[in-house]
Design an enzyme around this catalytic site. Structure first.
Site, short mmCIF file in Angstrom:
data_model
loop_
_atom_site.label_atom_id
_atom_site.label_comp_id
_atom_site.label_asym_id
_atom_site.label_seq_id
_atom_site.Cartn_x
_atom_site.Cartn_y
_atom_site.Cartn_z
N ASP A 113 21.10 15.37 -12.21
CA ASP A 113 21.77 14.59 -12.35
C ASP A 113 22.86 14.64 -13.37
O ASP A 113 22.75 15.51 -14.26
CB ASP A 113 21.09 13.14 -12.68
N1 URA Z 1 14.58 14.22 -10.99
C1 URA Z 1 15.65 13.20 -11.25
O1 URA Z 1 15.28 12.13 -11.39
N2 URA Z 1 16.70 13.72 -11.79
C2 URA Z 1 17.02 14.91 -12.02
O2 URA Z 1 18.05 15.39 -12.49
C3 URA Z 1 16.22 15.87 -11.33
C4 URA Z 1 14.99 15.49 -10.90
#
Ligand code: URA
Length: 244
Positions: A113
Site C-alpha cells: 500500500d
Molecule cells: N497487507 C496490507 O494490508 N497492506 C500491504 O501493504 C501489504 C499487505
C-alpha cells in the site's frame, strides 16, 4: 531492450505469451492481451494465439519492433512510505519503479500500500513475477505491524492464526508472533488486497504502520529505506525454487 547475455531458458520453444513475458515486454497477462489485440507478429504475420510455440529464431515482433531476449534481473527495494507500487501513478506520486534506475523495463512483484514500507521485488522476468504472486505457490510474506488499540489479546492472535472471515472469504492459517503489546509479526501465504490491514480490522485493531520484512526466502535486513540492490543468481534461484 537491455543488453546482456540472453537467458538460457529462451533458447527452447515456448508459448508466445510466455516468450514475451520472459523477454521483459510485459507481464504474462498483459502479453496475452497484446497478442489477442493483434499487436504481435511472428515472421511478419500477425498471430492472435497466445499458445503458439516460438523461439529466438521465430522473428517475434510487437508493433513491428523485434523482440529480443534480454537477461533477467531482480531487485529488492526497501519501499519508503508515500510511494506507489504500481508501475505508473496517475496521481503523480513517485513509483517503486522510479526508485530503481535500470535500462530494463521493471515490474513490481505484487503490491505494498501507499503508506506501507519494506521489501518489494522488481523484475523484468514476467514469468517469475507471475509465479511469485500466484496463490497456488503460497509464497510466504512476513509483515511487522504496529496496531491500535494496545494490547492485542491472546485470543485475537489465535483468531489471526486460525483464519478470520473477510468479505472476500476466510483467510488461510497464518503464523503470528508478538514482538510487543501492540507490535505483531505475521506471515501469510496469500496476497489479497490490503489483506493484513483487513485481518487486523476483523479482530478490532487498526494498523498504524506496516512493514514487509520478508518475501519468500528473502529478508529485508540490511537495506536502508529507499535503498535497493540487485539479487545474486543464487538468490534468484532460491526465489524460483520457492515457486516449484
Ligand atoms: N497487507 C496490507 O494490508 N497492506 C500491504 O501493504 C501489504 C499487505
Amino acid at each position: 531492450m537491455g543488453a546482456g547475455r540472453p537467458c538460457a531458458t529462451l533458447t527452447s520453444a515456448m508459448r508466445l505469451a510466455k516468450y514475451l513475458a520472459h523477454s521483459g515486454v510485459a507481464s504474462r497477462r498483459a502479453a496475452e492481451k497484446l497478442i489477442v489485440n493483434g499487436r504481435v507478429s511472428v515472421a511478419g504475420k500477425t498471430v492472435t494465439d497466445p499458445a503458439r510455440d516460438v523461439d529466438e529464431s521465430s522473428g517475434v515482433a510487437v508493433d513491428g519492433g523485434p523482440v529480443k531476449p534480454e537477461s533477467h534481473v531482480v531487485y529488492a527495494l526497501n519501499k519508503p512510505p508515500r510511494v506507489v507500487s504500481t508501475a505508473k501513478d496517475p496521481g503523480g506520486h513517485p513509483t517503486v519503479v522510479s526508485l530503481v534506475p535500470s535500462e530494463r523495463r521493471l515490474y513490481p512483484v505484487g503490491r505494498l500500500d501507499f503508506d506501507s514500507t519494506g521489501l518489494i521485488l522488481l523484475t523484468n522476468d514476467g514469468e517469475l513475477a507471475n509465479r511469485l504472486m500466484h496463490p497456488r505457490y503460497e509464497v510466504p510474506k512476513t509483515y511487522r505491524v504496529q496496531v491500535s488499540p494496545s494490547p492485542v489479546s491472546e485470543s485475537s492472535l489465535t483468531k489471526l492464526r486460525q483464519g478470520v472471515e473477510l468479505e472476500d472469504g476466510p483467510t488461510a492459517p497464518a503464523s503470528v508472533r508478538r514482538l510487543a503489546p501492540a507490535r505483531i509479526e505475521i506471515t501469510i501465504r496469500e496476497g489479497r488486497n490490503r489483506q493484513v490491514k483487513r485481518m487486523f480490522e476483523a479482530v478490532g485493531h487498526r494498523v498504524e504502520a506496516l512493514q514487509r520484512v520478508a518475501f519468500g526466502p528473502l529478508r529485508l535486513a540490511g537495506l536502508e529505506q529507499g535503498a535497493y540492490r540487485r539479487l545474486t543468481p543464487a538468490e534468484i534461484e532460491r526465489l524460483r525454487k520457492s515457486t516449484s
